[in-house]
Design a protein around this motif. Structure first.
Motif, PDB file in Angstrom:
ATOM      1  N   LYS A 238       0.825  -1.199   0.000  1.00 18.02           N
ATOM      2  CA  LYS A 238       0.000   0.000   0.000  1.00 18.02           C
ATOM      3  C   LYS A 238       0.862   1.254   0.000  1.00 18.02           C
ATOM      4  CE  LYS A 238      -3.654   2.598   2.255  1.00 18.02           C
ATOM      5  NZ  LYS A 238      -4.184   3.068   0.941  1.00 18.02           N
ATOM      6  N   ALA A 239       1.979   1.208   0.707  1.00 16.03           N
ATOM      7  CA  ALA A 239       2.853   2.381   0.757  1.00 16.03           C
ATOM      8  C   ALA A 239       3.336   2.767  -0.638  1.00 16.03           C
ATOM      9  CB  ALA A 239       4.039   2.113   1.677  1.00 16.03           C
TER      10      ALA A 239
ATOM     11  N   SER B  27       1.217   5.612  10.306  1.00 16.38           N
ATOM     12  CA  SER B  27       0.264   6.316   9.444  1.00 16.38           C
ATOM     13  C   SER B  27      -1.111   5.663   9.522  1.00 16.38           C
ATOM     14  CB  SER B  27       0.773   6.311   8.000  1.00 16.38           C
ATOM     15  OG  SER B  27       2.055   6.899   7.919  1.00 16.38           O
ATOM     16  N   LEU B  28      -1.141   4.335   9.597  1.00 14.50           N
ATOM     17  CA  LEU B  28      -2.404   3.613   9.739  1.00 14.50           C
ATOM     18  C   LEU B  28      -3.143   4.056  11.004  1.00 14.50           C
ATOM     19  CD1 LEU B  28      -4.459   1.232   9.434  1.00 14.50           C
ATOM     20  CD2 LEU B  28      -2.738  -0.201  10.587  1.00 14.50           C
ATOM     21  N   TYR B  29      -2.445   4.044  12.133  1.00 15.03           N
ATOM     22  CA  TYR B  29      -3.092   4.426  13.388  1.00 15.03           C
ATOM     23  C   TYR B  29      -3.572   5.879  13.347  1.00 15.03           C
ATOM     24  CZ  TYR B  29      -0.605   0.285  15.252  1.00 15.03           C
ATOM     25  OH  TYR B  29      -0.122  -0.982  15.472  1.00 15.03           O
TER      26      TYR B  29
ATOM     27  N   PHE C  25       4.808   8.634   6.137  1.00 14.75           N
ATOM     28  CA  PHE C  25       4.208   8.100   4.920  1.00 14.75           C
ATOM     29  C   PHE C  25       2.728   8.437   4.887  1.00 14.75           C
ATOM     30  CE2 PHE C  25       7.999   5.408   4.815  1.00 14.75           C
ATOM     31  CZ  PHE C  25       8.297   5.444   3.456  1.00 14.75           C
ATOM     32  N   ASP C  26       2.249   8.778   3.721  1.00 17.01           N
ATOM     33  CA  ASP C  26       0.824   9.042   3.562  1.00 17.01           C
ATOM     34  C   ASP C  26       0.054   7.723   3.552  1.00 17.01           C
ATOM     35  OD1 ASP C  26       0.849  11.988   3.156  1.00 17.01           O
ATOM     36  OD2 ASP C  26       2.111  11.448   1.450  1.00 17.01           O
ATOM     37  N   TYR C  27      -1.247   7.831   3.815  1.00 20.07           N
ATOM     38  CA  TYR C  27      -2.123   6.655   3.833  1.00 20.07           C
ATOM     39  C   TYR C  27      -3.436   7.081   3.189  1.00 20.07           C
ATOM     40  CZ  TYR C  27      -3.640   2.097   5.740  1.00 20.07           C
ATOM     41  OH  TYR C  27      -4.056   0.796   5.891  1.00 20.07           O
TER      42      TYR C  27
ATOM     43  N   ALA D  64      -4.242  11.418   4.746  1.00 21.66           N
ATOM     44  CA  ALA D  64      -5.264  10.903   3.825  1.00 21.66           C
ATOM     45  C   ALA D  64      -5.268  11.640   2.494  1.00 21.66           C
ATOM     46  CB  ALA D  64      -6.644  10.999   4.469  1.00 21.66           C
ATOM     47  N   SER D  65      -4.684  12.826   2.440  1.00 19.15           N
ATOM     48  CA  SER D  65      -4.665  13.617   1.203  1.00 19.15           C
ATOM     49  C   SER D  65      -3.328  13.577   0.479  1.00 19.15           C
ATOM     50  CB  SER D  65      -5.033  15.079   1.510  1.00 19.15           C
ATOM     51  OG  SER D  65      -4.042  15.675   2.339  1.00 19.15           O
TER      52      SER D  65
END
Length: 359
Positions: A20-21, A285-287, A156-158, A348-349
């Motif tokens: 996903k990253a 980033s997930l959390y 990292f973005d998510y 998220a963006s």
């Protein structure tokens, strides 16, 4: 022109191998105008055949390039890292700018390969610019004489599908309201119990320290991901399942998200534990996109980020956790929870990668 070189497994059996990253980074780069130049990788058991196919695609890219063009690739690559410096130097003969988005330093992780840091530095030295995880990783590479422009990513973005993100935003707002209004009626013991619900997401089979969580008394660990194995004395752990990366943030149900690695609970030991001193774990980033404050080692690079933005708690040992959470004040938790909201929106963006690229 700007290009991003993307490598992917072309055979059906490996279609789910993408991260996903890397996928999120590729999407963000496309938004920034980087055109895809895709290179399929076939059966990875035949590296020489893969190399020949890669050379054919590389020649196509070489023919496309004009002076002043940019080529960005995400490192490490699939199967061809040994020859990476030669490919980069070849493309630079066209007077184009080569950029590396660094996901991992495998010489520090010591998981997949026996590369030395010197070998990785030699590859990275071929680039004009490198996007590194954070200031600590930049300092490490600089101290080891890597003389290349480096920009910290910070996090990292998510990326999230619009419908999932809207639902998460609404949950963030309602949870903050509940924390500020309703939970004040709870007694201290009930609040402490609520705060002791801690999520851990990842490849559970590789997280050796999980086998020793029974040494951490009074904490309810909720585990997410593949590789779960029920252990003796595992009453402190609950496996909540394995979910698609885009679904997982909405599934997390805990007061905190844990960042920890290695084979011990009293310290982050082993190569993976020590690697936390330099990397930005994707689970952070997930959390955060889920609006959950973090628990991380004091010695970690993400610990610096937590302190700077007030996003959670840092610890030296997991054994310390029960006492810390027993004394956690309601107002302090509400403040941590609220601090995650602007970071979640940025993640998220795609804001962190966009800033690192456009800075």
């Amino acid at each position: 022109m700007k290009y991003q070189l993307r490598m992917y497994y072309a055979d059906v059996l490996n279609q789910t191998a993408g991260s996903k990253a890397t996928a999120d980074c590729s999407f963000i780069l496309a938004e920034l105008g980087y055109q895809h130049f895709d290179v399929p990788i076939y059966n990875n058991k035949h590296p020489l055949l893969n190399l020949m196919r890669f050379l054919r695609h590389l020649w196509r890219l070489y023919a496309l390039l004009k002076p002043g063009d940019e080529v960005l690739l995400q490192y490490p690559l699939l199967g061809i890292n040994k020859w990476l410096k030669y490919f980069v130097r070849l493309l630079r003969h066209k007077n184009c700018r080569m950029i590396c988005l660094l996901h991992d330093l495998d010489s520090l992780r010591q998981v997949h390969h026996a590369w030395t840091l010197e070998e990785e530095l030699l590859r990275l030295s071929a680039f004009d610019r490198i996007i590194v995880h954070n200031a600590r990783m930049k300092a490490l590479l600089t101290d080891n004489h890597l003389n290349v422009e480096m920009r910290p990513l910070c996090l990292f973005d998510y990326l999230m599908p619009d419908n999932v993100w809207k639902a998460l935003e609404q949950r963030h707002v309602s949870e903050i309201w509940l924390q500020e209004h309703i939970n004040y009626s709870m007694n201290a013991e009930t609040l402490a119990s609520k705060y002791k619900r801690v999520a851990f997401a990842g490849n559970l089979g590789k997280s050796v320290f999980l086998k020793k969580l029974d040494q951490v008394q009074g904490i309810s660990f909720v585990l997410y991901g593949p590789g779960y194995e029920e252990l003796p004395n595992s009453s402190c752990m609950t496996w909540a399942g394995c979910f698609h990366a885009n679904e997982l943030p909405a599934k997390l149900n805990a007061a905190f998200g844990l960042i920890w690695d290695g084979d011990a609970v009293d310290a982050c030991t082993g190569p993976l534990g020590r690697y936390l001193q330099y990397n930005n774990p994707h689970k952070a980033s997930l959390y955060l996109v889920a609006g959950i404050p973090l628990i991380a080692p004091t010695s970690s690079a993400i610990g610096d980020f937590i302190h700077h933005y007030g996003l959670g708690i840092t610890i030296n040992s997991l054994v310390e956790l029960p006492e810390i959470l027993n004394t956690l004040q309601q107002a302090d938790y509400v403040q941590m929870k609220a601090a995650t909201i602007p970071i979640a929106k940025a993640i998220a963006s795609g804001a962190f990668l966009k800033k690192a690229i456009e800075h």
